[in-house]
Design a protein around this motif. Structure first.
Motif, PDB file in Angstrom:
ATOM      1  N   GLN A 165      22.162 -26.913  -4.242  1.00 45.55           N
ATOM      2  CA  GLN A 165      23.287 -27.310  -3.397  1.00 45.55           C
ATOM      3  C   GLN A 165      22.907 -27.208  -1.920  1.00 45.55           C
ATOM      4  OE1 GLN A 165      26.650 -28.293  -4.241  1.00 45.55           O
ATOM      5  NE2 GLN A 165      26.709 -28.765  -2.034  1.00 45.55           N
ATOM      6  N   VAL A 166      23.196 -28.269  -1.195  1.00 43.29           N
ATOM      7  CA  VAL A 166      23.071 -28.270   0.264  1.00 43.29           C
ATOM      8  C   VAL A 166      24.465 -28.526   0.837  1.00 43.29           C
ATOM      9  CG1 VAL A 166      22.134 -29.456   2.278  1.00 43.29           C
ATOM     10  CG2 VAL A 166      20.690 -29.057   0.273  1.00 43.29           C
ATOM     11  N   GLN A 191       6.944 -26.993 -22.483  1.00 46.61           N
ATOM     12  CA  GLN A 191       8.315 -27.275 -22.106  1.00 46.61           C
ATOM     13  C   GLN A 191       8.354 -27.797 -20.660  1.00 46.61           C
ATOM     14  OE1 GLN A 191      10.848 -23.857 -22.168  1.00 46.61           O
ATOM     15  NE2 GLN A 191      12.682 -24.984 -21.584  1.00 46.61           N
ATOM     16  N   VAL A 192       8.953 -28.961 -20.497  1.00 41.82           N
ATOM     17  CA  VAL A 192       9.053 -29.563 -19.170  1.00 41.82           C
ATOM     18  C   VAL A 192      10.114 -28.841 -18.338  1.00 41.82           C
ATOM     19  CG1 VAL A 192       9.731 -31.633 -17.909  1.00 41.82           C
ATOM     20  CG2 VAL A 192       8.290 -31.835 -19.949  1.00 41.82           C
ATOM     21  N   GLN A 193       9.726 -28.497 -17.123  1.00 38.70           N
ATOM     22  CA  GLN A 193      10.676 -27.872 -16.208  1.00 38.70           C
ATOM     23  C   GLN A 193      10.494 -28.417 -14.808  1.00 38.70           C
ATOM     24  OE1 GLN A 193      10.266 -23.505 -16.649  1.00 38.70           O
ATOM     25  NE2 GLN A 193      12.403 -23.556 -17.267  1.00 38.70           N
ATOM     26  N   LEU A 194      11.606 -28.677 -14.147  1.00 44.35           N
ATOM     27  CA  LEU A 194      11.661 -28.979 -12.721  1.00 44.35           C
ATOM     28  C   LEU A 194      12.676 -28.012 -12.129  1.00 44.35           C
ATOM     29  CD1 LEU A 194      11.770 -32.895 -12.720  1.00 44.35           C
ATOM     30  CD2 LEU A 194       9.863 -31.465 -12.011  1.00 44.35           C
ATOM     31  N   VAL A 195      12.211 -27.177 -11.220  1.00 43.01           N
ATOM     32  CA  VAL A 195      13.081 -26.137 -10.669  1.00 43.01           C
ATOM     33  C   VAL A 195      13.175 -26.317  -9.161  1.00 43.01           C
ATOM     34  CG1 VAL A 195      13.487 -23.681 -10.421  1.00 43.01           C
ATOM     35  CG2 VAL A 195      12.427 -24.570 -12.512  1.00 43.01           C
ATOM     36  N   GLU A 196      14.361 -26.712  -8.702  1.00 40.63           N
ATOM     37  CA  GLU A 196      14.593 -26.891  -7.273  1.00 40.63           C
ATOM     38  C   GLU A 196      15.003 -25.579  -6.619  1.00 40.63           C
ATOM     39  OE1 GLU A 196      16.344 -30.747  -9.206  1.00 40.63           O
ATOM     40  OE2 GLU A 196      16.272 -28.592  -9.627  1.00 40.63           O
ATOM     41  N   SER A 197      14.676 -25.462  -5.352  1.00 37.43           N
ATOM     42  CA  SER A 197      15.078 -24.303  -4.570  1.00 37.43           C
ATOM     43  C   SER A 197      15.146 -24.703  -3.105  1.00 37.43           C
ATOM     44  CB  SER A 197      14.111 -23.141  -4.767  1.00 37.43           C
ATOM     45  OG  SER A 197      12.811 -23.510  -4.345  1.00 37.43           O
ATOM     46  N   GLY A 198      15.716 -23.817  -2.287  1.00 42.47           N
ATOM     47  CA  GLY A 198      15.738 -24.044  -0.852  1.00 42.47           C
ATOM     48  C   GLY A 198      17.050 -24.539  -0.293  1.00 42.47           C
ATOM     49  N   GLY A 199      18.002 -24.816  -1.144  1.00 42.45           N
ATOM     50  CA  GLY A 199      19.307 -25.260  -0.653  1.00 42.45           C
ATOM     51  C   GLY A 199      20.084 -24.114  -0.033  1.00 42.45           C
ATOM     52  N   GLY A 200      21.228 -24.467   0.557  1.00 46.97           N
ATOM     53  CA  GLY A 200      22.060 -23.441   1.159  1.00 46.97           C
ATOM     54  C   GLY A 200      23.086 -24.028   2.089  1.00 46.97           C
ATOM     55  N   LEU A 201      23.722 -23.136   2.838  1.00 44.58           N
ATOM     56  CA  LEU A 201      24.720 -23.519   3.827  1.00 44.58           C
ATOM     57  C   LEU A 201      24.054 -23.579   5.196  1.00 44.58           C
ATOM     58  CD1 LEU A 201      27.669 -23.978   4.771  1.00 44.58           C
ATOM     59  CD2 LEU A 201      27.875 -21.477   4.891  1.00 44.58           C
ATOM     60  N   VAL A 202      24.214 -24.685   5.889  1.00 39.64           N
ATOM     61  CA  VAL A 202      23.574 -24.865   7.191  1.00 39.64           C
ATOM     62  C   VAL A 202      24.544 -25.575   8.121  1.00 39.64           C
ATOM     63  CG1 VAL A 202      22.493 -27.034   6.496  1.00 39.64           C
ATOM     64  CG2 VAL A 202      21.456 -25.667   8.326  1.00 39.64           C
ATOM     65  N   GLN A 203      24.439 -25.283   9.397  1.00 35.91           N
ATOM     66  CA  GLN A 203      25.296 -25.933  10.384  1.00 35.91           C
ATOM     67  C   GLN A 203      24.795 -27.340  10.688  1.00 35.91           C
ATOM     68  OE1 GLN A 203      25.487 -23.372  13.828  1.00 35.91           O
ATOM     69  NE2 GLN A 203      27.057 -22.076  12.898  1.00 35.91           N
ATOM     70  N   PRO A 204      25.670 -28.216  11.129  1.00 33.49           N
ATOM     71  CA  PRO A 204      25.218 -29.554  11.543  1.00 33.49           C
ATOM     72  C   PRO A 204      24.085 -29.451  12.561  1.00 33.49           C
ATOM     73  CG  PRO A 204      27.603 -29.491  11.458  1.00 33.49           C
ATOM     74  CD  PRO A 204      27.137 -28.070  11.238  1.00 33.49           C
ATOM     75  N   GLY A 205      23.091 -30.300  12.372  1.00 33.48           N
ATOM     76  CA  GLY A 205      21.902 -30.259  13.212  1.00 33.48           C
ATOM     77  C   GLY A 205      20.811 -29.348  12.706  1.00 33.48           C
ATOM     78  N   PRO A 256      27.226 -33.426   8.110  1.00 34.04           N
ATOM     79  CA  PRO A 256      28.159 -33.065   7.031  1.00 34.04           C
ATOM     80  C   PRO A 256      28.085 -34.017   5.844  1.00 34.04           C
ATOM     81  CG  PRO A 256      29.226 -32.815   9.158  1.00 34.04           C
ATOM     82  CD  PRO A 256      27.892 -33.439   9.427  1.00 34.04           C
ATOM     83  N   GLU A 257      27.792 -35.274   6.086  1.00 34.27           N
ATOM     84  CA  GLU A 257      27.713 -36.243   4.992  1.00 34.27           C
ATOM     85  C   GLU A 257      26.457 -36.068   4.136  1.00 34.27           C
ATOM     86  OE1 GLU A 257      28.191 -36.931   8.238  1.00 34.27           O
ATOM     87  OE2 GLU A 257      27.088 -38.753   8.855  1.00 34.27           O
ATOM     88  N   ASP A 258      25.562 -35.181   4.537  1.00 35.12           N
ATOM     89  CA  ASP A 258      24.404 -34.848   3.699  1.00 35.12           C
ATOM     90  C   ASP A 258      24.759 -33.795   2.645  1.00 35.12           C
ATOM     91  OD1 ASP A 258      22.420 -35.022   6.667  1.00 35.12           O
ATOM     92  OD2 ASP A 258      22.542 -36.533   5.076  1.00 35.12           O
ATOM     93  N   THR A 259      25.961 -33.258   2.701  1.00 34.46           N
ATOM     94  CA  THR A 259      26.382 -32.265   1.718  1.00 34.46           C
ATOM     95  C   THR A 259      26.374 -32.865   0.322  1.00 34.46           C
ATOM     96  OG1 THR A 259      27.752 -31.054   3.307  1.00 34.46           O
ATOM     97  CG2 THR A 259      28.310 -30.826   0.969  1.00 34.46           C
ATOM     98  N   ALA A 260      25.638 -32.213  -0.582  1.00 35.23           N
ATOM     99  CA  ALA A 260      25.484 -32.732  -1.935  1.00 35.23           C
ATOM    100  C   ALA A 260      24.629 -31.758  -2.740  1.00 35.23           C
ATOM    101  CB  ALA A 260      24.801 -34.100  -1.918  1.00 35.23           C
TER     102      ALA A 260
END
Length: 116
Positions: A111-112, A1-15, A88-92
């Motif tokens: 989510q970032v 079964q093919v899987q791609l599992v992303e991790s590491g996103g979150g809420l971060v301040q500009p910069g 902020p425009e990197d939010t996605a």
């Protein structure tokens, strides 16, 4: 079964910085071109960065050049995206994608959010 599992996103301040990871399984990872895409709310999915199967060639969207770095570890079946100096425009939602010939696989996204 093919899987791609992303991790590491979150809420971060500009910069701020994050390191996104995408762990792959169920296919021959080292033979695939890997990419990161992102999709902001109400916008189309866009290519952020790509890396060839052996990791020798990378490419980036103009909007992230000098701030984002894509890399891969074929021994760990993982692709990374180091994201620095976030705006902020990197939010996605950030997705990893595997491509080889006629096969395309997508992860579920991470989510970032960049906000003060």
């Amino acid at each position: 079964q093919v899987q791609l599992v992303e991790s590491g996103g979150g809420l971060v301040q500009p910069g701020g910085s994050l390191r996104l990871s995408c762990a792959a399984s169920g296919f021959s990872f080292s033979n695939y071109v890997m990419s990161w895409y992102r999709q902001a709310s109400g916008k189309e999915r866009e290519l952020v960065a790509g890396i060839t199967s052996a990791g020798r060639i990378t490419n980036y969207a103009d909007s992230v050049k000098g701030r984002f770095t894509i890399s891969r570890d074929n021994a760990k079946n993982t692709v990374y995206l180091q994201v620095n100096n976030l705006k902020p425009e990197d939010t996605a939602v950030y997705y990893c994608c595997a491509v080889r010939l006629g096969s395309v696989y997508w992860g579920q996204g991470t989510q970032v959010t960049v906000s003060s």
